[in-house]
Motif scaffolding. Structure first.
Motif, PDB file in Angstrom:
ATOM      1  N   GLU A  53     -14.938   4.951 -25.650  1.00 41.25           N
ATOM      2  CA  GLU A  53     -13.956   5.594 -25.903  1.00 41.25           C
ATOM      3  C   GLU A  53     -13.216   6.316 -24.705  1.00 41.25           C
ATOM      4  N   ILE A  54     -12.201   6.752 -24.817  1.00 43.11           N
ATOM      5  CA  ILE A  54     -11.392   7.457 -23.711  1.00 43.11           C
ATOM      6  C   ILE A  54     -10.447   8.492 -24.024  1.00 43.11           C
ATOM      7  N   GLY A  55     -10.214   9.623 -23.558  1.00 36.81           N
ATOM      8  CA  GLY A  55      -9.264  10.638 -24.371  1.00 36.81           C
ATOM      9  C   GLY A  55      -9.683  11.954 -23.662  1.00 36.81           C
ATOM     10  N   THR A  56      -9.184  12.750 -24.182  1.00 38.54           N
ATOM     11  CA  THR A  56      -9.292  14.266 -23.774  1.00 38.54           C
ATOM     12  C   THR A  56     -10.329  15.133 -24.722  1.00 38.54           C
ATOM     13  N   ASN A  57     -10.705  14.465 -25.748  1.00 34.90           N
ATOM     14  CA  ASN A  57     -11.807  15.035 -26.609  1.00 34.90           C
ATOM     15  C   ASN A  57     -12.559  13.980 -27.478  1.00 34.90           C
ATOM     16  N   PRO A  58     -13.135  12.955 -26.838  1.00 35.97           N
ATOM     17  CA  PRO A  58     -13.929  12.203 -27.664  1.00 35.97           C
ATOM     18  C   PRO A  58     -15.387  12.821 -27.845  1.00 35.97           C
ATOM     19  N   LYS A  59     -16.045  12.171 -28.978  1.00 37.57           N
ATOM     20  CA  LYS A  59     -17.050  12.740 -29.245  1.00 37.57           C
ATOM     21  C   LYS A  59     -18.322  12.103 -28.175  1.00 37.57           C
ATOM     22  N   PHE A  60     -19.462  12.866 -27.909  1.00 43.09           N
ATOM     23  CA  PHE A  60     -20.427  12.419 -27.345  1.00 43.09           C
ATOM     24  C   PHE A  60     -21.619  13.542 -27.420  1.00 43.09           C
ATOM     25  N   SER A  61     -22.994  13.168 -27.333  1.00 47.53           N
ATOM     26  CA  SER A  61     -23.966  13.906 -27.436  1.00 47.53           C
ATOM     27  C   SER A  61     -24.469  14.585 -26.416  1.00 47.53           C
ATOM     28  N   ASP A  62     -25.398  15.732 -26.548  1.00 45.21           N
ATOM     29  CA  ASP A  62     -26.019  16.272 -25.647  1.00 45.21           C
ATOM     30  C   ASP A  62     -27.046  15.533 -24.748  1.00 45.21           C
ATOM     31  N   THR A  63     -27.550  14.433 -25.418  1.00 44.14           N
ATOM     32  CA  THR A  63     -28.480  13.701 -24.970  1.00 44.14           C
ATOM     33  C   THR A  63     -27.931  12.675 -23.932  1.00 44.14           C
ATOM     34  N   ASP A  64     -26.535  12.356 -23.647  1.00 48.04           N
ATOM     35  CA  ASP A  64     -25.793  11.735 -23.032  1.00 48.04           C
ATOM     36  C   ASP A  64     -25.875  11.901 -21.534  1.00 48.04           C
ATOM     37  N   SER A  65     -25.906  10.863 -20.709  1.00 45.83           N
ATOM     38  CA  SER A  65     -25.907  11.026 -19.194  1.00 45.83           C
ATOM     39  C   SER A  65     -24.320  11.312 -18.735  1.00 45.83           C
ATOM     40  N   ILE A  66     -24.286  12.682 -18.157  1.00 43.77           N
ATOM     41  CA  ILE A  66     -22.943  13.297 -17.971  1.00 43.77           C
ATOM     42  C   ILE A  66     -22.725  13.256 -16.447  1.00 43.77           C
ATOM     43  N   ILE A  67     -21.600  12.580 -15.877  1.00 37.09           N
ATOM     44  CA  ILE A  67     -21.203  12.317 -14.610  1.00 37.09           C
ATOM     45  C   ILE A  67     -19.929  13.219 -14.423  1.00 37.09           C
ATOM     46  N   ASP A  68     -20.155  14.303 -13.686  1.00 35.72           N
ATOM     47  CA  ASP A  68     -19.092  15.103 -13.277  1.00 35.72           C
ATOM     48  C   ASP A  68     -18.268  14.757 -12.335  1.00 35.72           C
ATOM     49  N   LEU A  69     -17.019  14.277 -12.615  1.00 41.94           N
ATOM     50  CA  LEU A  69     -15.998  13.998 -11.505  1.00 41.94           C
ATOM     51  C   LEU A  69     -14.672  14.760 -11.812  1.00 41.94           C
ATOM     52  N   SER A  70     -14.876  15.946 -12.240  1.00 36.21           N
ATOM     53  CA  SER A  70     -13.771  16.598 -12.510  1.00 36.21           C
ATOM     54  C   SER A  70     -12.843  17.151 -11.237  1.00 36.21           C
ATOM     55  N   ASN A  71     -13.508  16.876  -9.951  1.00 37.67           N
ATOM     56  CA  ASN A  71     -12.698  17.250  -8.888  1.00 37.67           C
ATOM     57  C   ASN A  71     -12.088  16.119  -8.097  1.00 37.67           C
ATOM     58  N   SER A  72     -12.203  14.745  -8.848  1.00 40.72           N
ATOM     59  CA  SER A  72     -12.136  13.567  -8.124  1.00 40.72           C
ATOM     60  C   SER A  72     -10.819  12.975  -8.843  1.00 40.72           C
ATOM     61  N   TRP A  73     -10.391  11.640  -8.231  1.00 40.62           N
ATOM     62  CA  TRP A  73      -9.366  10.886  -8.745  1.00 40.62           C
ATOM     63  C   TRP A  73      -9.949   9.667  -9.310  1.00 40.62           C
ATOM     64  N   VAL A  74     -10.128   9.481 -10.413  1.00 39.44           N
ATOM     65  CA  VAL A  74     -10.751   8.280 -11.034  1.00 39.44           C
ATOM     66  C   VAL A  74     -10.109   7.104 -11.255  1.00 39.44           C
ATOM     67  N   LEU A  75     -10.310   5.905 -10.793  1.00 41.59           N
ATOM     68  CA  LEU A  75      -9.459   4.897 -10.860  1.00 41.59           C
ATOM     69  C   LEU A  75     -10.255   3.455 -11.569  1.00 41.59           C
ATOM     70  N   PRO A  76      -9.726   2.693 -11.935  1.00 48.04           N
ATOM     71  CA  PRO A  76     -10.236   1.112 -12.318  1.00 48.04           C
ATOM     72  C   PRO A  76     -10.787   0.733 -10.864  1.00 48.04           C
ATOM     73  N   GLY A  77     -11.892  -0.154 -11.059  1.00 44.49           N
ATOM     74  CA  GLY A  77     -12.470  -0.625  -9.748  1.00 44.49           C
ATOM     75  C   GLY A  77     -11.417  -1.616  -9.202  1.00 44.49           C
ATOM     76  N   LEU A  78     -11.173  -1.461  -7.985  1.00 45.16           N
ATOM     77  CA  LEU A  78     -10.118  -2.142  -7.124  1.00 45.16           C
ATOM     78  C   LEU A  78     -10.388  -3.663  -7.159  1.00 45.16           C
ATOM     79  N   MET A  79      -9.529  -4.571  -6.684  1.00 44.94           N
ATOM     80  CA  MET A  79      -9.498  -5.929  -6.666  1.00 44.94           C
ATOM     81  C   MET A  79      -8.945  -6.392  -5.462  1.00 44.94           C
TER      82      MET A  79
END
Length: 417
Positions: A53-79
């Motif tokens: 899932e992807i969006g501004t407010n998807p559901k996830f759990s406290d037990t999920d592994s969180i990766i904080d890239l709030s200060n980054s520009w996130v892209l699809p893998g390059l080819m």
């Protein structure tokens, strides 16, 4: 009793699914490759190697592994749609035949595993290995990646290059006839071309590459023979061609792409647009041409030629996918750093950064035939995800600042730790 066991198993499976830990990426800036725009504050939920899932407010759990890239520009893998991971020639001293004589297939495979890892670590989660890899060296690199022995990108693989007699060699004396078959398959008729396609498929090819215009020009019927044979196995054909009659025959023969296309005219570029044939331009910078042994005047002239062709292709709307074709590393730079010098040519041609990113993601995936599973970040797509430190829409060179790489949900690199 049997019903109770079935119910218990179903309950356990459901419980495991519910409690399975997902990976959640908080993306401060997110490249929407489909529309070529940056979105803000997106959350990506990843499960079993794919985006759930992807969006501004998807559901996830406290037990999920969180990766904080709030200060980054996130892209699809390059080819990169035109690489030669097992080849490396001396700076300003190209000697392909010397490499054939002095480097075994096993040595080439070892080099390929090193270069493949360089591509992955620098954000290229998919590459198209286009040949010149000795006696199918890359096939073993791919096996090693799939077996988990080494890390590397997803590799779309051409096998040996199919060409008229002589491959791309010149000046080989008759006593050493067929020396070039270390990396090429001679095929001069439609039946020979079909057999060459089948040989490559047997040895692990997932795309077919032909060369025309170097030693002999294929007719449109020759190209079509390869296209029709490859189509039986749901793979594509791409062809090295500069321009002129060779390129016209490639277009008429229905190949999926033209590699290089340095001398393509506007009529040919328009025909490619009309037929949906991709240009993989391998747009060398001045430094790349100089590294290949050109003098400064020639390197400047060749670079100017590519800037002009790139401008014309973009204006006409010819489909393009990013490719580099680097087999000579620049001083103090690795293969990927040397390859990314081609961005200077794209910038000189004034191609928008958003479009360049699309040629490295969604458009590349379309050419490679993997656009239903990679190239964009959407639900059900593989979680091939990278992050850079600066906004690449302001300067495409920012893709050099990769600090996070994920391939199919597995973290390859995370400099934030």
């Amino acid at each position: 009793m049997t019903k109770n066991i079935i119910f218990l198993l179903a309950f356990l499976i459901t419980s495991l699914t519910i409690n399975a830990q997902n990976t959640v990426i908080k993306a401060g800036h997110f490249f929407d490759a489909r529309n070529g725009k940056m979105l803000e504050n997106q959350i990506i939920v990843i499960q079993d190697g794919k985006i759930k899932e992807i969006g501004t407010n998807p559901k996830f759990s406290d037990t999920d592994s969180i990766i904080d890239l709030s200060n980054s520009w996130v892209l699809p893998g390059l080819m990169d749609c035109h690489v030669h991971i097992t080849a490396n020639l001396p700076y300003r001293n190209l000697q392909m035949e010397q490499m054939y004589a002095s480097e075994s297939t096993s040595l080439r495979a070892i080099r390929g595993s090193v270069v493949a890892k360089q591509f992955l670590d620098n954000g290229f989660t998919t590459i198209k290995e286009i040949g010149n890899d000795a006696n199918y060296a890359t096939a073993d690199v791919i096996k090693a990646i799939k077996n988990g022995w080494i890390q590397g990108p997803t590799i779309i693989y051409a096998g040996k290059i199919i060409a008229p007699y002589g491959g791309q060699s010149s000046g080989i004396n008759p006593e050493h006839e067929l020396f070039w078959n270390f990396e090429y398959i001679d095929a001069d008729t439609p039946d020979e071309i079909k057999k060459a396609v089948r040989k490559n498929l047997y040895n692990g090819a997932t795309v077919i590459k032909m060369v025309t215009g170097d030693n002999g020009i294929y007719n449109a019927e020759d190209i079509k023979a390869a296209v029709d044979e490859a189509k039986k196995y749901n793979i594509k054909v791409t062809v090295h061609a500069g321009g002129g009659l060779a390129a016209t025959n490639v277009i008429s023969g229905g190949a999926a792409g033209i590699e290089h296309g340095f001398q393509l005219n506007n009529e040919q570029l328009q025909l490619m647009k009309d037929k949906g044939i991709f240009l993989v331009g391998t747009d060398f910078s001045y430094d790349n041409w100089y590294a290949y042994g050109m003098d400064s005047v020639t390197a400047t002239a060749l670079n100017n030629m590519l800037v002009d062709r790139l401008k014309r292709a973009y204006k006409i709307g010819t489909p393009m996918a990013f490719g580099t074709d680097i087999i000579v590393d620049l001083p103090e730079l690795n293969r990927v750093q040397s390859s990314l010098k081609v961005l200077e040519t794209w910038k000189a041609a004034e191609i928008p950064a958003s479009y360049i990113l699309q040629t490295m993601t969604i458009k590349a995936a379309e050419l490679l035939g993997i656009d239903k599973e990679r190239g964009i970040l959407e639900s059900s797509y593989y979680a091939d995800i990278i992050a850079v430190k600066n906004n690449p829409l302001n300067d495409i060179e920012s893709i050099r600042t990769v600090h996070f790489v994920m391939k199919e949900g597995e973290i390859i690199r995370n400099d934030n730790k």
